[in-house]
Write a protein that holds these residues in place. Structure first.
Motif, PDB file in Angstrom:
ATOM      1  N   GLU A   1      30.284   5.427   3.791  1.00 38.22           N
ATOM      2  CA  GLU A   1      31.332   6.437   3.918  1.00 38.22           C
ATOM      3  C   GLU A   1      32.241   6.037   5.077  1.00 38.22           C
ATOM      4  O   GLU A   1      31.802   5.398   6.027  1.00 38.22           O
ATOM      5  N   ASP A   2      33.493   6.449   4.984  1.00 40.11           N
ATOM      6  CA  ASP A   2      34.405   6.247   6.108  1.00 40.11           C
ATOM      7  C   ASP A   2      33.975   7.154   7.250  1.00 40.11           C
ATOM      8  O   ASP A   2      33.668   8.331   7.030  1.00 40.11           O
ATOM      9  N   LEU A   3      33.953   6.629   8.442  1.00 35.95           N
ATOM     10  CA  LEU A   3      33.603   7.439   9.613  1.00 35.95           C
ATOM     11  C   LEU A   3      34.519   8.662   9.729  1.00 35.95           C
ATOM     12  O   LEU A   3      34.075   9.739  10.111  1.00 35.95           O
ATOM     13  N   ASP A   4      35.777   8.479   9.375  1.00 32.91           N
ATOM     14  CA  ASP A   4      36.749   9.583   9.434  1.00 32.91           C
ATOM     15  C   ASP A   4      36.373  10.763   8.538  1.00 32.91           C
ATOM     16  O   ASP A   4      36.792  11.891   8.784  1.00 32.91           O
ATOM     17  N   ASP A   5      35.597  10.491   7.479  1.00 33.14           N
ATOM     18  CA  ASP A   5      35.256  11.538   6.512  1.00 33.14           C
ATOM     19  C   ASP A   5      33.999  12.318   6.874  1.00 33.14           C
ATOM     20  O   ASP A   5      33.660  13.291   6.209  1.00 33.14           O
ATOM     21  N   VAL A   6      33.296  11.894   7.914  1.00 30.62           N
ATOM     22  CA  VAL A   6      32.054  12.563   8.313  1.00 30.62           C
ATOM     23  C   VAL A   6      32.387  13.597   9.379  1.00 30.62           C
ATOM     24  O   VAL A   6      32.967  13.279  10.408  1.00 30.62           O
ATOM     25  N   ASP A   7      32.016  14.847   9.104  1.00 34.08           N
ATOM     26  CA  ASP A   7      32.338  15.894  10.082  1.00 34.08           C
ATOM     27  C   ASP A   7      31.115  16.257  10.927  1.00 34.08           C
ATOM     28  O   ASP A   7      30.011  15.774  10.690  1.00 34.08           O
ATOM     29  N   GLU A   8      31.338  17.098  11.911  1.00 31.43           N
ATOM     30  CA  GLU A   8      30.261  17.446  12.850  1.00 31.43           C
ATOM     31  C   GLU A   8      29.082  18.109  12.154  1.00 31.43           C
ATOM     32  O   GLU A   8      27.933  17.893  12.540  1.00 31.43           O
ATOM     33  N   GLU A   9      29.354  18.916  11.142  1.00 37.84           N
ATOM     34  CA  GLU A   9      28.263  19.571  10.414  1.00 37.84           C
ATOM     35  C   GLU A   9      27.387  18.533   9.719  1.00 37.84           C
ATOM     36  O   GLU A   9      26.158  18.621   9.759  1.00 37.84           O
ATOM     37  N   ASP A  10      28.022  17.541   9.098  1.00 34.66           N
ATOM     38  CA  ASP A  10      27.261  16.453   8.466  1.00 34.66           C
ATOM     39  C   ASP A  10      26.364  15.766   9.490  1.00 34.66           C
ATOM     40  O   ASP A  10      25.201  15.482   9.220  1.00 34.66           O
ATOM     41  N   LEU A  11      26.921  15.511  10.668  1.00 35.24           N
ATOM     42  CA  LEU A  11      26.182  14.785  11.702  1.00 35.24           C
ATOM     43  C   LEU A  11      25.032  15.600  12.275  1.00 35.24           C
ATOM     44  O   LEU A  11      24.045  15.050  12.751  1.00 35.24           O
ATOM     45  N   ARG A  12      25.154  16.928  12.242  1.00 33.94           N
ATOM     46  CA  ARG A  12      24.050  17.775  12.695  1.00 33.94           C
ATOM     47  C   ARG A  12      22.944  17.855  11.637  1.00 33.94           C
ATOM     48  O   ARG A  12      21.772  17.941  11.964  1.00 33.94           O
ATOM     49  N   ASP A  13      23.346  17.822  10.353  1.00 34.91           N
ATOM     50  CA  ASP A  13      22.391  18.006   9.266  1.00 34.91           C
ATOM     51  C   ASP A  13      21.705  16.720   8.812  1.00 34.91           C
ATOM     52  O   ASP A  13      20.608  16.758   8.256  1.00 34.91           O
ATOM     53  N   PHE A  14      22.360  15.575   9.018  1.00 36.31           N
ATOM     54  CA  PHE A  14      21.844  14.312   8.502  1.00 36.31           C
ATOM     55  C   PHE A  14      22.024  13.202   9.533  1.00 36.31           C
ATOM     56  O   PHE A  14      22.914  13.266  10.365  1.00 36.31           O
ATOM     57  N   ALA A  15      21.191  12.196   9.415  1.00 33.22           N
ATOM     58  CA  ALA A  15      21.337  11.010  10.273  1.00 33.22           C
ATOM     59  C   ALA A  15      22.305  10.044   9.597  1.00 33.22           C
ATOM     60  O   ALA A  15      22.162   9.716   8.425  1.00 33.22           O
ATOM     61  N   TYR A  16      23.300   9.604  10.348  1.00 31.12           N
ATOM     62  CA  TYR A  16      24.261   8.605   9.892  1.00 31.12           C
ATOM     63  C   TYR A  16      24.177   7.399  10.815  1.00 31.12           C
ATOM     64  O   TYR A  16      24.005   7.549  12.027  1.00 31.12           O
ATOM     65  N   TRP A  17      24.312   6.221  10.235  1.00 30.94           N
ATOM     66  CA  TRP A  17      24.219   4.977  10.993  1.00 30.94           C
ATOM     67  C   TRP A  17      25.516   4.192  10.832  1.00 30.94           C
ATOM     68  O   TRP A  17      26.048   4.053   9.726  1.00 30.94           O
ATOM     69  N   ILE A  18      26.017   3.670  11.922  1.00 30.80           N
ATOM     70  CA  ILE A  18      27.224   2.853  11.893  1.00 30.80           C
ATOM     71  C   ILE A  18      26.914   1.561  11.141  1.00 30.80           C
ATOM     72  O   ILE A  18      25.840   0.981  11.296  1.00 30.80           O
ATOM     73  N   CYS A  19      27.869   1.109  10.330  1.00 26.22           N
ATOM     74  CA  CYS A  19      27.716  -0.151   9.598  1.00 26.22           C
ATOM     75  C   CYS A  19      28.413  -1.284  10.347  1.00 26.22           C
ATOM     76  O   CYS A  19      29.394  -1.062  11.058  1.00 26.22           O
ATOM     77  N   GLU A  20      27.900  -2.476  10.145  1.00 33.70           N
ATOM     78  CA  GLU A  20      28.516  -3.666  10.727  1.00 33.70           C
ATOM     79  C   GLU A  20      29.979  -3.742  10.291  1.00 33.70           C
ATOM     80  O   GLU A  20      30.350  -3.205   9.253  1.00 33.70           O
ATOM     81  N   THR A  21      30.794  -4.429  11.064  1.00 35.18           N
ATOM     82  CA  THR A  21      32.216  -4.533  10.740  1.00 35.18           C
ATOM     83  C   THR A  21      32.501  -5.597   9.687  1.00 35.18           C
ATOM     84  O   THR A  21      33.533  -5.559   9.032  1.00 35.18           O
ATOM     85  N   GLU A  22      31.599  -6.548   9.526  1.00 39.58           N
ATOM     86  CA  GLU A  22      31.780  -7.607   8.532  1.00 39.58           C
ATOM     87  C   GLU A  22      30.869  -7.357   7.331  1.00 39.58           C
ATOM     88  O   GLU A  22      29.677  -7.139   7.495  1.00 39.58           O
ATOM     89  N   PRO A  23      31.422  -7.417   6.132  1.00 35.80           N
ATOM     90  CA  PRO A  23      30.597  -7.189   4.942  1.00 35.80           C
ATOM     91  C   PRO A  23      29.691  -8.379   4.640  1.00 35.80           C
ATOM     92  O   PRO A  23      29.920  -9.492   5.103  1.00 35.80           O
ATOM     93  N   VAL A  24      28.687  -8.106   3.839  1.00 38.14           N
ATOM     94  CA  VAL A  24      27.786  -9.132   3.349  1.00 38.14           C
ATOM     95  C   VAL A  24      28.131  -9.344   1.877  1.00 38.14           C
ATOM     96  O   VAL A  24      28.272  -8.387   1.125  1.00 38.14           O
ATOM     97  N   LYS A  25      28.284 -10.585   1.500  1.00 39.62           N
ATOM     98  CA  LYS A  25      28.566 -10.935   0.110  1.00 39.62           C
ATOM     99  C   LYS A  25      27.353 -11.656  -0.464  1.00 39.62           C
ATOM    100  O   LYS A  25      26.705 -12.438   0.226  1.00 39.62           O
ATOM    101  N   PHE A  26      27.072 -11.384  -1.737  1.00 38.03           N
ATOM    102  CA  PHE A  26      26.007 -12.118  -2.410  1.00 38.03           C
ATOM    103  C   PHE A  26      26.529 -13.496  -2.779  1.00 38.03           C
ATOM    104  O   PHE A  26      27.577 -13.626  -3.406  1.00 38.03           O
ATOM    105  N   THR A  27      25.823 -14.517  -2.353  1.00 42.23           N
ATOM    106  CA  THR A  27      26.146 -15.883  -2.757  1.00 42.23           C
ATOM    107  C   THR A  27      24.854 -16.652  -2.968  1.00 42.23           C
ATOM    108  O   THR A  27      23.794 -16.279  -2.447  1.00 42.23           O
TER     109      THR A  27
END
Length: 120
Positions: free
Chosen positions: A29-55
């Motif tokens: 999810e975009d960090l911008d779309d997560v609100d304070e209520e979501d953060l109180r109710d659920f654990a969210y983890w920051i994702c790395e800035t570089e994606p992983v591609k299957f190769t």
């Protein structure tokens, strides 16, 4: 005792992070779309800035073929005739196969969660 690493949405955005993942879910999810209520109710983890591609590469494909050949129970290969022939497959053929496989997966992107929890 290790303390959990945490960061607010604003701190994460300021450091260049833009995505997070909710604990137990597989989509980001975009960090911008997560609100304070979501953060109180659920654990969210920051994702790395570089994606992983299957190769896959030629070496891995050769190894998979070797594993398959070695695992065949219906063929007795005590002299290693069958497994030795895997080495005869041209590297160029395996590279071409790897390129074709990688084309199939090129549009898939995965984001790895970090150990940093997003907090309100």
């Amino acid at each position: 005792m290790n303390e959990e690493k945490t960061m607010t949405v604003d701190e994460a955005l300021a450091k260049g992070f833009s995505l997070c993942i909710r604990d137990g879910y597989s989509y980001v999810e975009d960090l911008d779309d997560v609100d304070e209520e979501d953060l109180r109710d659920f654990a969210y983890w920051i994702c790395e800035t570089e994606p992983v591609k299957f190769t896959i590469d030629a070496r891995t494909i050769r190894g998979l073929i070797e594993d398959y050949v070695e695992g065949r129970e219906d063929i007795s290969d005590e002299s290693f005739d069958v497994i030795d022939r895997v080495k005869l497959i041209p590297e160029t053929a395996l590279n071409a196969l790897a390129q074709e496989i990688n084309k199939v997966y090129e549009d898939l992107t995965y984001w790895t969660p970090t150990s940093v929890r997003v907090i309100p």
